[in-house]
Design an enzyme around this catalytic site. Structure first.
Site, PDB file in Angstrom:
ATOM      1  N   GLU A 127      -0.839  -3.850  -2.936  1.00  0.00           N
ATOM      2  CA  GLU A 127      -1.764  -4.581  -2.057  1.00  0.00           C
ATOM      3  C   GLU A 127      -3.144  -4.031  -2.345  1.00  0.00           C
ATOM      4  O   GLU A 127      -3.405  -2.863  -2.093  1.00  0.00           O
ATOM      5  CB  GLU A 127      -1.393  -4.350  -0.585  1.00  0.00           C
ATOM      6  CG  GLU A 127      -0.091  -4.979  -0.174  1.00  0.00           C
ATOM      7  CD  GLU A 127      -0.124  -6.489  -0.328  1.00  0.00           C
ATOM      8  OE1 GLU A 127      -1.193  -7.092  -0.208  1.00  0.00           O
ATOM      9  OE2 GLU A 127       0.954  -7.061  -0.611  1.00  0.00           O
ATOM     10  N   CYS A 187      -9.398  -4.096   4.231  1.00  0.00           N
ATOM     11  CA  CYS A 187      -9.127  -4.973   3.090  1.00  0.00           C
ATOM     12  C   CYS A 187      -9.376  -6.433   3.458  1.00  0.00           C
ATOM     13  O   CYS A 187      -9.523  -7.278   2.597  1.00  0.00           O
ATOM     14  CB  CYS A 187      -7.688  -4.790   2.632  1.00  0.00           C
ATOM     15  SG  CYS A 187      -6.534  -4.921   3.998  1.00  0.00           S
TER      16      CYS A 187
HETATM   17  P1  NAP Z   1      -7.371   4.127  -3.848  1.00  0.00           P
HETATM   18  O1  NAP Z   1      -8.528   4.936  -4.294  1.00  0.00           O
HETATM   19  O2  NAP Z   1      -6.865   3.117  -4.775  1.00  0.00           O
HETATM   20  O3  NAP Z   1      -6.246   5.163  -3.432  1.00  0.00           O
HETATM   21  C1  NAP Z   1      -4.935   4.794  -2.978  1.00  0.00           C
HETATM   22  C2  NAP Z   1      -3.880   5.735  -3.561  1.00  0.00           C
HETATM   23  O4  NAP Z   1      -3.646   5.384  -4.913  1.00  0.00           O
HETATM   24  C3  NAP Z   1      -4.251   7.197  -3.577  1.00  0.00           C
HETATM   25  O5  NAP Z   1      -3.100   7.957  -3.283  1.00  0.00           O
HETATM   26  C4  NAP Z   1      -4.706   7.414  -4.980  1.00  0.00           C
HETATM   27  O6  NAP Z   1      -4.459   8.715  -5.449  1.00  0.00           O
HETATM   28  C5  NAP Z   1      -3.820   6.495  -5.775  1.00  0.00           C
HETATM   29  N1  NAP Z   1      -4.504   6.060  -7.005  1.00  0.00           N
HETATM   30  C6  NAP Z   1      -5.689   5.414  -7.084  1.00  0.00           C
HETATM   31  N2  NAP Z   1      -6.004   5.157  -8.363  1.00  0.00           N
HETATM   32  C7  NAP Z   1      -5.002   5.665  -9.098  1.00  0.00           C
HETATM   33  C8  NAP Z   1      -4.737   5.720 -10.487  1.00  0.00           C
HETATM   34  N3  NAP Z   1      -5.585   5.190 -11.376  1.00  0.00           N
HETATM   35  N4  NAP Z   1      -3.621   6.329 -10.888  1.00  0.00           N
HETATM   36  C9  NAP Z   1      -2.754   6.857  -9.994  1.00  0.00           C
HETATM   37  N5  NAP Z   1      -2.941   6.837  -8.666  1.00  0.00           N
HETATM   38  C10 NAP Z   1      -4.047   6.244  -8.226  1.00  0.00           C
HETATM   39  O7  NAP Z   1      -7.740   3.318  -2.492  1.00  0.00           O
HETATM   40  P2  NAP Z   1      -8.443   3.883  -1.191  1.00  0.00           P
HETATM   41  O8  NAP Z   1      -9.852   4.250  -1.496  1.00  0.00           O
HETATM   42  O9  NAP Z   1      -7.579   4.887  -0.570  1.00  0.00           O
HETATM   43  O10 NAP Z   1      -8.473   2.601  -0.216  1.00  0.00           O
HETATM   44  C11 NAP Z   1      -9.510   1.658  -0.201  1.00  0.00           C
HETATM   45  C12 NAP Z   1      -9.095   0.384  -0.927  1.00  0.00           C
HETATM   46  O11 NAP Z   1      -7.841  -0.053  -0.425  1.00  0.00           O
HETATM   47  C13 NAP Z   1     -10.025  -0.811  -0.735  1.00  0.00           C
HETATM   48  O12 NAP Z   1     -10.183  -1.460  -1.964  1.00  0.00           O
HETATM   49  C14 NAP Z   1      -9.270  -1.707   0.244  1.00  0.00           C
HETATM   50  O13 NAP Z   1      -9.613  -3.073   0.163  1.00  0.00           O
HETATM   51  C15 NAP Z   1      -7.868  -1.438  -0.158  1.00  0.00           C
HETATM   52  N6  NAP Z   1      -6.914  -1.726   0.911  1.00  0.00           N
HETATM   53  C16 NAP Z   1      -6.053  -2.753   0.752  1.00  0.00           C
HETATM   54  C17 NAP Z   1      -5.160  -3.065   1.767  1.00  0.00           C
HETATM   55  C18 NAP Z   1      -4.207  -4.216   1.624  1.00  0.00           C
HETATM   56  O14 NAP Z   1      -3.305  -4.323   2.432  1.00  0.00           O
HETATM   57  N7  NAP Z   1      -4.338  -5.054   0.647  1.00  0.00           N
HETATM   58  C19 NAP Z   1      -5.140  -2.303   2.937  1.00  0.00           C
HETATM   59  C20 NAP Z   1      -6.026  -1.245   3.046  1.00  0.00           C
HETATM   60  C21 NAP Z   1      -6.895  -0.969   2.011  1.00  0.00           C
HETATM   61  P3  NAP Z   1      -5.656   9.796  -5.395  1.00  0.00           P
HETATM   62  O15 NAP Z   1      -6.012   9.880  -3.966  1.00  0.00           O
HETATM   63  O16 NAP Z   1      -5.038  10.987  -5.986  1.00  0.00           O
HETATM   64  O17 NAP Z   1      -6.807   9.272  -6.133  1.00  0.00           O
END
Ligand code: NAP
Length: 494
Positions: free
Chosen positions: A231, A268
């Site tokens: 997501e 999101c």
């Molecule tokens: P994020 O930076 O993508 O982090 C989410 C998780 O994924 C973390 O545990 C992160 O690990 C891991 N991760 C990120 N990039 C990675 C990679 N290249 N390789 C391996 N693991 C990776 O997201 P966030 O900053 O926490 O959240 C904000 C984003 O989430 C926004 O874009 C928002 O729109 C979206 N969101 C979507 C929903 C939905 O339901 N669609 C709901 C809430 C939020 P690390 O922490 O170790 O980097």
């Protein structure tokens, strides 16, 4: 508190335990699974104020929001537990044999069974509801799968406390060792090792596009590809149709100033793109939205990385050709805060520039001014997949613009009329997930009990005697679940 990254050996041990637990837990009854989920809900409540205080310290989210989010998480666990036990999600189907048919038709019975250990990655902006014991974890337990959570480093202490609540519940409910694991890792290597481990059978992810797409690619490049339910971000377009805008520009502006800045824009479902047609009504809307935004004070964002990303992405959007700043909050802003901001651009500028189609995660929205309804239709057809799309429209606006309505329907998972996209109800009819890149598989939802189906697969039993069939498919229907028997939905025994 600092946590050591799990080593490859530790990750392997966790996955071996999860694999062993899978073969025990998959055979637990729906009632036992539901009992475990409800026990987690109780332990989350028992974690008390200390859990809220820890989450406040780590995320800068206000107390009321975090209490509300914990309550929502408890509701998710309880309602998905009820759904688990009710068994509709199993999609039980029975077609009885017709031996006289030529050739004879065999007895065939189908239901969903669990996939295996599920790795869950939570998002920074929902420390409870989309994290350690959040929706993905609850769905996986309901489906009959062990869960391995990769803790989000932005709220590792909160995650640790929630994980302890799950461990306590697991112990109280006599769950097998390995039913749940909590893994720390500051770098991407830990996540990669989890996704690519042969015992991992599915992944649930909530977060950014970059993160989700990376995990999806790793999941698909394995020798045995696995489903990765990612997501990801969304800009949640809002279309202002002419008749509605003419009568309600000011009300819509007030409503949207609130939605754009809710939770410092860190949702999101944040409305990052508003589209209207040039004219007095749109000018009035932009003016009123700008005025309202000027009055809304900046507030601390989740962590410094998110603040920096917000500043960078917003700055980059504002630098694009034909993009103009409309208004910013007039209150003083601190280094850790997100400044509410509205920009505007022409329809042509939007159509020509993919940068303007990207999510700016924070309290920012761009108003796109189309020259007419044809250009609005073209804009709608150029927008990628979205979690939500909204029409602000009268009934006449809808009937007079059917091509636009169809184009917008085609790009979203949740289609809103005269409301705001922020606020995602937890119920069976909710769809949270949309065409790529909003999520990696638009056929599924991550909110609502239908999300359980992501972690299960169908199996058909052919020619099995009643005694040997799973309870779900036995003639006497001992679980009392709804089943489609010879094309008719019923609970009655055969
Ligand atoms: P994020 O930076 O993508 O982090 C989410 C998780 O994924 C973390 O545990 C992160 O690990 C891991 N991760 C990120 N990039 C990675 C990679 N290249 N390789 C391996 N693991 C990776 O997201 P966030 O900053 O926490 O959240 C904000 C984003 O989430 C926004 O874009 C928002 O729109 C979206 N969101 C979507 C929903 C939905 O339901 N669609 C709901 C809430 C939020 P690390 O922490 O170790 O980097």
């Amino acid at each position: 508190m600092g946590y050591k990254d799990f080593t490859p050996e530790e990750i392997n041990a966790v996955m071996q335990d999860a694999w062993k637990a899978f073969h025990v837990y998959r055979r637990f009854s729906l009632k036992q699974r539901a009992g475990f989920m409800k026990a987690i809900a109780i332990e989350l409540e028992n974690a008390g104020d200390a859990l809220i205080q820890t989450a406040m310290r780590e995320t800068h989210l206000p107390e009321a929001r975090l209490r509300g989010e914990r309550a929502r998480t408890i509701f998710q666990l309880n309602s998905y537990a009820d759904a688990c036990e009710k068994g509709d999600w199993l999609e039980a189907r029975i077609d009885t044999a017709i031996p006289d048919k030529t050739p004879p038709k065999p007895d065939i019975r189908k239901m969903l069974v669990p996939l295996g250990p599920v790795v869950v990655f939570g998002a920074s902006n929902f420390p409870f509801a989309y994290s350690t014991a959040g929706g993905d974890t609850a769905c996986a337990f309901a489906a009959g799968c062990p869960v391995i959570v990769k803790a989000h480093p932005a709220h590792a202490d909160t995650s640790e406390m929630v994980a302890n609540a799950v461990f306590t519940a697991a112990e109280k409910c006599n769950m097998p060792k390995g039913i749940f694991a909590h893994v720390h890792g500051a770098g991407f290597e830990v996540g990669k090792a989890l996704v690519t481990h042969p015992h991992t059978k599915a992944v649930g992810f909530t977060g950014s596009y970059a993160g989700g797409k990376q995990l999806f690619d790793w999941g698909n490049q394995r020798k045995e590809p696995i489903p990765v339910f990612a997501e990801m971000g969304s800009i949640n377009p809002v279309f202002l149709l002419p008749e509605k805008l003419k009568t309600s520009a000011s009300d819509i502006a007030t409503m949207y100033a609130g939605s754009i800045t809710l939770g410092v824009g860190q949702f999101c479902t944040n409305p990052g793109l508003i589209i209207g047609t040039e004219g007095e009504a749109l000018q009035a809307f932009i003016h009123d939205l700008g005025k309202a935004i000027q009055q809304i004070a900046p507030a601390p964002m989740l962590h410094q990385g998110i603040v920096e990303a917000y500043k960078k992405n917003k700055g980059n959007a504002l630098l694009q050709d034909d993009v103009h700043l409309v208004a910013e909050s007039e209150s003083p802003v601190h280094a850790n805060e997100g400044l509410p901001t509205i920009a505007t651009a022409s329809g042509q500028a939007f159509l020509n520039n993919p940068v303007l189609h990207q999510e700016v995660f924070g309290p920012y929205s761009i108003v796109v001014r189309c020259k007419d309804m044809n250009e609005m239709l073209e804009v709608a057809r150029h927008i990628e997949g979205q979690l939500t799309a909204t029409l602000m429209a009268t009934d006449a606006d809808i009937t007079q613009n059917t091509a636009l309505v169809e184009a917008v329907k085609n790009i979203c998972g949740r289609f809103i009329l005269n409301g705001v996209p922020t606020g995602v109800e937890v119920c069976l009819s909710m769809q949270h997930g949309g065409p790529f890149p909003a999520s990696s598989d638009s056929r599924f939802t991550s909110v609502g009990a239908d999300g359980i189906k992501r972690f299960a697969r169908p199996i058909a039993f052919q020619n099995w005697s009643n005694d040997l069939l799973p309870d779900e498919l036995k003639n006497e229907n001992p679980l009392g679940i709804w089943r489609t028997v010879n094309n008719e939905l019923m609970k009655t025994p055969l």
